[in-house]
Design an enzyme around this catalytic site. Structure first.
Site, short mmCIF file in Angstrom:
data_model
loop_
_atom_site.label_atom_id
_atom_site.label_comp_id
_atom_site.label_asym_id
_atom_site.label_seq_id
_atom_site.Cartn_x
_atom_site.Cartn_y
_atom_site.Cartn_z
N ARG A 114 1.07 -1.09 -0.07
CA ARG A 114 0.10 -0.22 -0.12
C ARG A 114 0.71 1.20 -0.03
O ARG A 114 0.78 2.03 0.97
CB ARG A 114 -1.02 -0.12 1.10
CG ARG A 114 -2.10 -0.94 0.82
CD ARG A 114 -3.36 -0.77 1.69
NE ARG A 114 -4.47 -1.59 0.96
CZ ARG A 114 -5.72 -1.68 1.59
NH1 ARG A 114 -5.75 -1.24 2.83
NH2 ARG A 114 -6.50 -2.37 0.82
N ASP A 122 -3.57 -2.02 -6.99
CA ASP A 122 -4.02 -2.52 -5.49
C ASP A 122 -5.41 -3.19 -5.86
O ASP A 122 -6.59 -2.46 -5.55
CB ASP A 122 -4.18 -1.31 -4.54
CG ASP A 122 -4.32 -1.86 -3.13
OD1 ASP A 122 -4.84 -3.13 -2.85
OD2 ASP A 122 -4.25 -1.03 -2.30
N TYR A 163 -0.58 -1.06 11.95
CA TYR A 163 -1.44 -2.21 12.92
C TYR A 163 -1.89 -1.38 14.25
O TYR A 163 -1.34 -0.40 14.73
CB TYR A 163 -0.56 -3.24 13.04
CG TYR A 163 -0.31 -4.13 12.03
CD1 TYR A 163 -1.11 -5.12 11.66
CD2 TYR A 163 0.80 -3.66 10.72
CE1 TYR A 163 -0.99 -6.17 10.49
CE2 TYR A 163 0.96 -4.47 9.92
CZ TYR A 163 0.00 -5.59 9.57
OH TYR A 163 0.41 -6.37 8.64
N GLN A 197 -0.97 2.17 -6.15
CA GLN A 197 -2.39 2.15 -5.93
C GLN A 197 -2.96 1.83 -7.15
O GLN A 197 -4.23 1.05 -6.99
CB GLN A 197 -2.74 3.71 -5.74
CG GLN A 197 -2.78 3.92 -4.22
CD GLN A 197 -3.00 5.34 -3.86
OE1 GLN A 197 -3.41 6.10 -4.92
NE2 GLN A 197 -2.82 5.98 -2.75
#
Lengths: 375, 375
Positions: A122, A130, A226, A127
């Site tokens: 990412r 993706d 995360y 992009q």
């Protein structure tokens, strides 16, 4: 000279997508591809073979695959397909290696260079490749439509001479690509929208889509995008706030997914029991087991007065547009490795280096870690 | 003294609505109603009996009906219910007398004063009682949602890094209340919208909702708001124009209905055959047989690459809001005939005079003509 590209007809149940659509054909031809497709590959999205120009259709999959330099697919192919591939050929599709140990082993044995679409990093430059994002955007849109056809109420405010009804309250939990598209869609339809995510940086995006942001007072940012594990106290605080918002909602859409992994539980059985009569939950993470303790993946659960929808493979339900975007994502990835009618992989390219799963009989990543915390 | 009002639990298959909702109870009590409901009347929209205050619930329908001065329902009640009513009592519900000769005869025999909700005149003062309109608005909204979950494409333009998709083209045929709400909803979702109606005065309304209007060059205005019969030449001209627009559409929503009558056919088999692969028709007139020659009422038809949805009783699918509006419509009608705890019907009131179907053993209208040309 040319690159022999083969496109499979998907075989997984309910998979309607196809990895190549007519609008992308000329672009691949321009890169030097000679295109072959399995007969009927587009049928599930009502694309007849005749809708593709400059593509050779082949009824025999074995023959199709045996000659291919590059095989394109949406879902992880059957083991048989890998067995039929040329040693050293390229496979590009979703793989979810965690769930496919036998497939991964075979990719190694056959020295297949496999690019796993869910591994596209990412980063800004990636992009356009993706597919997780492009497919998630569609899923977020669809979740709202699905909720709207199940709810016994309208989302917008509708004014009649006898009085006004609506708007409905829509809560979206998990503000990745799918969640943001769900917020945007519900807002377009005139619902009152709220967004929630453990990552506070999503607040601004929610606000820009006309939603309010559920503030829990807890910052759960961890390393590398995360979420960190919360303390017991923090979890209790968050639960109190979320319960209030869940109980006020007519429609709740949950989107917290780690591709290929078990989805985190965002809504408990107790929270479902406290919801409004007639409320609906659309759980977009059913493929990973669901975000709600009462979710039954692939089924509709009626828990008291609450309905929980848990459709599997939602992008496939918008198969035409999903195929269109997926095919473009794959084209953009191929454009990094095809030039002057040959495949040449630059392993210094961050996108290719991170997307590759297996190459020349080697696993290219020790920890097979997908990149997203929220679809 | 008070007026004994009884509310039935609906018995027709798939009917989820109920003629009284909790928010309307205090208003009826204020008019002098003593309210009784059949046990479980609200269950289909997840309203428990306990959700109603100041209402007596009765398990025995016979007992409930026998004492009632006024019986409220959504659908035409079973003959048995009429037999159990007091002679001279009042019934208010949809009736569709054309389809219910046995029911009408019984209403006459029992000297029931029956107000048929579909007969409320479309005059300004009666708008607050107009259940056909309130229910049609909901159906128009729902048709778009239903189409959106069936179409393999998105309605809005969605922009991703790999390129943009959409917007889809939505054509709405029949611009009554349902059609206009469908246009408004599709426009909100970001679709490109077109409206068509034989009545040119609907053009302005379509434009005000962001749609373009399909111009056929033919003025079909007839007497009393009805469309006149077109000549063969005119019909051919209209068909050519419509075919072009039908074939360009991704989603077509048809709404031309004459309540209780057979719906006019707006789309021929030939026109369906020429539609785009993957196109969807939502036929809101399935209750009247449908607006499309390929429609199968109550079923989903797959004709070539086109899908035709023909749901029955669409307002019932939005049962919560539909009941809310219907109950308000009935309250407003009751408010015309209840005062100081008694029922007193002023037959000089245009609304009551036009809505009544039977009274004191007499048919109150020779021609049982419902009022709308387009739902």
């Amino acid at each position: 000279m040319y690159v022999n590209v083969a496109v499979l007809k998907e075989t997984q149940p309910h998979e309607r997508r196809v990895a190549l659509v007519p609008s992308v054909v000329p672009k691949l031809v321009k890169l030097g591809a000679k295109l072959h497709m399995q007969a009927g590959a587009g049928n599930a999205i009502k694309l007849a073979d005749a809708a593709f120009k400059d593509v050779t259709f082949m009824a025999d999959r074995k023959e199709l695959v045996a000659d291919a330099d590059v095989v394109l697919a949406v879902q992880p192919p059957a083991l048989e397909v890998i067995n039929q591939m040329k040693e050293g050929a390229i496979l590009i599709s979703f793989i979810y290696a965690n769930r496919e140990p036998a497939l991964v082993q075979l990719l190694l044995d056959k020295k297949i260079t496999c690019f796993a679409m869910e591994r596209v990093p990412r980063i800004t430059r990636a992009q356009a490749m993706d597919a997780l994002s492009s497919q998630s955007a569609l899923a977020g849109y669809y979740a709202v439509q699905l909720g709207a056809t199940t709810l016994g109420r309208v989302l917008p405010k509708i004014t009649t001479a006898a009085g006004a009804i609506g708007p409905a309250k829509v809560l979206v939990m998990g503000l990745g690509v799918a969640g943001l598209e769900a917020l945007a869609t519900a807002h377009r339809l005139g619902a009152v929208t709220e967004g929630y995510d453990v990552r506070p940086e999503t607040q601004e995006q929610a606000l820009s889509l006309g939603a309010t942001f559920v503030e829990t007072g807890i910052d759960a940012r961890g390393k590398g995008g995360y979420a960190r594990e919360l303390t017991v106290d923090e979890k209790a605080k968050v639960a109190v706030v979320l319960t209030r918002h869940i109980q006020a909602a007519d429609l709740v859409i949950t989107t917290a997914a780690i591709p290929g992994r078990v989805a985190p539980k965002l809504i408990s059985k107790e929270q479902v029991a406290g919801m409004k009569a007639g409320a609906v939950i659309v759980d977009l993470s059913a493929d990973g087991g669901g975000n709600c303790e009462d979710t039954r993946p692939g089924e509709t659960a009626h828990i008291g007065q609450v309905t929980i929808l848990a459709p599997l493979n939602v992008p496939s339900l918008l198969g035409e547009d999903a195929s269109e975007l997926y095919s473009k994502n794959q084209y953009n990835l191929l454009a990094l490795m095809m030039k002057d009618n040959v495949v040449k992989i630059d392993w210094d390219d961050e996108i290719l280096a991170k997307t590759v799963l297996t190459h020349a009989g080697e696993m290219k990543s020790e920890a097979v870690t997908p990149h997203a915390t929220s679809a």
